[in-house]
Design a protein around this motif. Structure first.
Motif, PDB file in Angstrom:
ATOM      1  N   ALA A  25      30.162 -37.585  36.872  1.00 26.43           N
ATOM      2  CA  ALA A  25      31.567 -37.414  36.507  1.00 26.43           C
ATOM      3  C   ALA A  25      32.026 -38.497  35.536  1.00 26.43           C
ATOM      4  O   ALA A  25      33.057 -38.339  34.874  1.00 26.43           O
ATOM      5  CB  ALA A  25      32.453 -37.426  37.758  1.00 26.43           C
ATOM      6  N   LEU A  26      31.264 -39.591  35.431  1.00 23.27           N
ATOM      7  CA  LEU A  26      31.600 -40.620  34.450  1.00 23.27           C
ATOM      8  C   LEU A  26      31.570 -40.003  33.051  1.00 23.27           C
ATOM      9  O   LEU A  26      30.634 -39.273  32.704  1.00 23.27           O
ATOM     10  CB  LEU A  26      30.596 -41.773  34.526  1.00 23.27           C
ATOM     11  CG  LEU A  26      30.604 -42.601  35.816  1.00 23.27           C
ATOM     12  CD1 LEU A  26      29.425 -43.578  35.822  1.00 23.27           C
ATOM     13  CD2 LEU A  26      31.913 -43.353  35.945  1.00 23.27           C
ATOM     14  N   PRO A  27      32.582 -40.281  32.220  1.00 22.25           N
ATOM     15  CA  PRO A  27      32.641 -39.659  30.888  1.00 22.25           C
ATOM     16  C   PRO A  27      31.403 -39.898  30.032  1.00 22.25           C
ATOM     17  O   PRO A  27      31.075 -39.062  29.188  1.00 22.25           O
ATOM     18  CB  PRO A  27      33.887 -40.305  30.258  1.00 22.25           C
ATOM     19  CG  PRO A  27      34.735 -40.686  31.414  1.00 22.25           C
ATOM     20  CD  PRO A  27      33.773 -41.103  32.495  1.00 22.25           C
ATOM     21  N   THR A  28      30.717 -41.022  30.233  1.00 21.49           N
ATOM     22  CA  THR A  28      29.527 -41.303  29.427  1.00 21.49           C
ATOM     23  C   THR A  28      28.393 -40.324  29.703  1.00 21.49           C
ATOM     24  O   THR A  28      27.415 -40.296  28.952  1.00 21.49           O
ATOM     25  CB  THR A  28      29.020 -42.730  29.710  1.00 21.49           C
ATOM     26  OG1 THR A  28      28.886 -42.922  31.122  1.00 21.49           O
ATOM     27  CG2 THR A  28      29.985 -43.763  29.155  1.00 21.49           C
ATOM     28  N   HIS A  29      28.508 -39.509  30.751  1.00 23.88           N
ATOM     29  CA  HIS A  29      27.463 -38.556  31.109  1.00 23.88           C
ATOM     30  C   HIS A  29      27.703 -37.159  30.573  1.00 23.88           C
ATOM     31  O   HIS A  29      26.859 -36.280  30.753  1.00 23.88           O
ATOM     32  CB  HIS A  29      27.296 -38.503  32.633  1.00 23.88           C
ATOM     33  CG  HIS A  29      26.690 -39.727  33.228  1.00 23.88           C
ATOM     34  ND1 HIS A  29      27.324 -40.943  33.218  1.00 23.88           N
ATOM     35  CD2 HIS A  29      25.497 -39.928  33.839  1.00 23.88           C
ATOM     36  CE1 HIS A  29      26.562 -41.841  33.813  1.00 23.88           C
ATOM     37  NE2 HIS A  29      25.456 -41.258  34.184  1.00 23.88           N
ATOM     38  N   TRP A  30      28.858 -36.916  29.932  1.00 26.71           N
ATOM     39  CA  TRP A  30      29.102 -35.577  29.393  1.00 26.71           C
ATOM     40  C   TRP A  30      29.906 -35.587  28.089  1.00 26.71           C
ATOM     41  O   TRP A  30      29.648 -34.778  27.206  1.00 26.71           O
ATOM     42  CB  TRP A  30      29.821 -34.699  30.430  1.00 26.71           C
ATOM     43  CG  TRP A  30      31.041 -35.311  31.036  1.00 26.71           C
ATOM     44  CD1 TRP A  30      31.103 -36.045  32.185  1.00 26.71           C
ATOM     45  CD2 TRP A  30      32.386 -35.248  30.542  1.00 26.71           C
ATOM     46  NE1 TRP A  30      32.397 -36.443  32.427  1.00 26.71           N
ATOM     47  CE2 TRP A  30      33.207 -35.963  31.443  1.00 26.71           C
ATOM     48  CE3 TRP A  30      32.973 -34.647  29.424  1.00 26.71           C
ATOM     49  CZ2 TRP A  30      34.574 -36.108  31.251  1.00 26.71           C
ATOM     50  CZ3 TRP A  30      34.342 -34.787  29.225  1.00 26.71           C
ATOM     51  CH2 TRP A  30      35.123 -35.505  30.141  1.00 26.71           C
ATOM     52  N   LEU A  31      30.851 -36.517  27.944  1.00 27.45           N
ATOM     53  CA  LEU A  31      31.682 -36.508  26.748  1.00 27.45           C
ATOM     54  C   LEU A  31      30.886 -36.727  25.456  1.00 27.45           C
ATOM     55  O   LEU A  31      31.130 -36.023  24.461  1.00 27.45           O
ATOM     56  CB  LEU A  31      32.789 -37.562  26.879  1.00 27.45           C
ATOM     57  CG  LEU A  31      33.774 -37.653  25.715  1.00 27.45           C
ATOM     58  CD1 LEU A  31      34.447 -36.312  25.453  1.00 27.45           C
ATOM     59  CD2 LEU A  31      34.831 -38.726  26.009  1.00 27.45           C
ATOM     60  N   PRO A  32      29.919 -37.669  25.410  1.00 25.08           N
ATOM     61  CA  PRO A  32      29.163 -37.831  24.159  1.00 25.08           C
ATOM     62  C   PRO A  32      28.444 -36.568  23.720  1.00 25.08           C
ATOM     63  O   PRO A  32      28.294 -36.328  22.520  1.00 25.08           O
ATOM     64  CB  PRO A  32      28.169 -38.953  24.493  1.00 25.08           C
ATOM     65  CG  PRO A  32      28.819 -39.726  25.598  1.00 25.08           C
ATOM     66  CD  PRO A  32      29.538 -38.690  26.413  1.00 25.08           C
ATOM     67  N   PHE A  33      28.003 -35.734  24.669  1.00 27.40           N
ATOM     68  CA  PHE A  33      27.280 -34.518  24.306  1.00 27.40           C
ATOM     69  C   PHE A  33      28.209 -33.517  23.629  1.00 27.40           C
ATOM     70  O   PHE A  33      27.810 -32.838  22.676  1.00 27.40           O
ATOM     71  CB  PHE A  33      26.639 -33.910  25.558  1.00 27.40           C
ATOM     72  CG  PHE A  33      25.624 -34.798  26.194  1.00 27.40           C
ATOM     73  CD1 PHE A  33      24.311 -34.787  25.766  1.00 27.40           C
ATOM     74  CD2 PHE A  33      25.993 -35.687  27.200  1.00 27.40           C
ATOM     75  CE1 PHE A  33      23.375 -35.629  26.329  1.00 27.40           C
ATOM     76  CE2 PHE A  33      25.067 -36.531  27.767  1.00 27.40           C
ATOM     77  CZ  PHE A  33      23.755 -36.512  27.329  1.00 27.40           C
ATOM     78  N   VAL A  34      29.440 -33.423  24.109  1.00 24.59           N
ATOM     79  CA  VAL A  34      30.402 -32.519  23.488  1.00 24.59           C
ATOM     80  C   VAL A  34      30.777 -33.015  22.098  1.00 24.59           C
ATOM     81  O   VAL A  34      30.803 -32.249  21.128  1.00 24.59           O
ATOM     82  CB  VAL A  34      31.653 -32.385  24.377  1.00 24.59           C
ATOM     83  CG1 VAL A  34      32.692 -31.487  23.704  1.00 24.59           C
ATOM     84  CG2 VAL A  34      31.283 -31.819  25.741  1.00 24.59           C
ATOM     85  N   LEU A  35      31.042 -34.320  21.988  1.00 22.77           N
ATOM     86  CA  LEU A  35      31.440 -34.883  20.699  1.00 22.77           C
ATOM     87  C   LEU A  35      30.314 -34.748  19.672  1.00 22.77           C
ATOM     88  O   LEU A  35      30.535 -34.313  18.536  1.00 22.77           O
ATOM     89  CB  LEU A  35      31.814 -36.359  20.876  1.00 22.77           C
ATOM     90  CG  LEU A  35      33.059 -36.647  21.723  1.00 22.77           C
ATOM     91  CD1 LEU A  35      33.211 -38.144  21.944  1.00 22.77           C
ATOM     92  CD2 LEU A  35      34.301 -36.079  21.058  1.00 22.77           C
ATOM     93  N   VAL A  36      29.107 -35.140  20.068  1.00 25.46           N
ATOM     94  CA  VAL A  36      27.975 -35.079  19.141  1.00 25.46           C
ATOM     95  C   VAL A  36      27.620 -33.621  18.836  1.00 25.46           C
ATOM     96  O   VAL A  36      27.310 -33.269  17.690  1.00 25.46           O
ATOM     97  CB  VAL A  36      26.760 -35.824  19.720  1.00 25.46           C
ATOM     98  CG1 VAL A  36      25.517 -35.587  18.857  1.00 25.46           C
ATOM     99  CG2 VAL A  36      27.050 -37.319  19.806  1.00 25.46           C
ATOM    100  N   GLY A  37      27.663 -32.763  19.843  1.00 26.82           N
ATOM    101  CA  GLY A  37      27.345 -31.352  19.628  1.00 26.82           C
ATOM    102  C   GLY A  37      28.268 -30.709  18.609  1.00 26.82           C
ATOM    103  O   GLY A  37      27.822 -29.966  17.729  1.00 26.82           O
TER     104      GLY A  37
END
Length: 218
Positions: A25-37
């Motif tokens: 649930a920590l943002p570092t585990h999902w947010l970078p993938f959305v931004l980079v994707g």
């Protein structure tokens, strides 16, 4: 294995699955993938694949550190868990700086949809973004999960392997589900108008996440 030890091992494995899933649930585990994707023009499937691959790398690094702690003793625990968050934060800062540098080299005017598409489909850019995400989590083992390895240390190698599989399943489920929800939300917002500035936005967002990781109490 006596019944009490068997029950403890099962509890640790089940707890490991739940803890790994909640840890994502920590943002570092999902947010970078959305931004980079979005910045790379990946499809939802490609983005989820990157998240799943990073979950595997995250689990592998967690298992490696856990086994090292068991083998070398608790004294090394404080050193390892104090160093690796800074490596993860540094990876985020590096990726953010790379996107800002790439954005600064784009022409200030006359950048149309074709130029943006060409930038997104560069093979080297895709590879660098993909492996950057993998490395980001590979150098950041799930510190909250490490005590579970210590709890299962006396249960033998099969229990440690089962615990690692539970970590992997929980981390993959959590990261893929959260990334998928976030991706669907970002798609619904129709952010195409921000395409010209997404390199700038992405770079600043990743740097912000890196600063959070670096300065968050460890």
């Amino acid at each position: 294995m006596d019944p009490a030890a068997h029950s403890l091992t099962l509890s640790l494995i089940g707890g490991g699955f739940v803890a790994a899933a909640l840890h994502t649930a920590l943002p570092t585990h999902w947010l970078p993938f959305v931004l980079v994707g979005r910045a790379q023009g990946w499809t939802g499937r490609q983005t989820l694949w990157a998240a799943a691959a990073a979950a595997f790398a995250h689990t592998l690094s967690t298992a490696t550190v856990g086994l090292v702690i068991i083998a070398a003793g608790l004294a090394i625990d404080h050193w390892i868990t104090g160093l690796l968050p800074y490596l993860a934060g540094g990876a985020l800062l590096g990726m953010g700086g790379w996107y800002l540098w790439r954005y600064s080299r784009r022409p200030a005017r006359g950048v149309g949809a074709q130029a943006v598409a060409a930038e997104r489909t560069t093979g080297h850019g895709h590879a660098a973004a993909f492996w950057g995400l993998i490395v980001m989590l590979a150098v950041s083992p799930g510190e909250v999960l490490l005590p579970l390895y210590l709890g299962a240390a006396n249960a033998g190698v099969p229990a440690l392997l089962a615990l690692t599989v539970a970590f992997w399943a929980g981390a993959t489920l959590g990261m893929v589900v959260l990334t998928g929800f976030a991706w669907a939300g970002s798609t619904a917002l129709k952010l195409e108008r921000l395409a010209r500035y997404e390199g700038l936005i992405l770079g600043l967002a990743l740097i912000g996440l890196g600063l959070v990781v670096l300065f968050h109490p460890h």
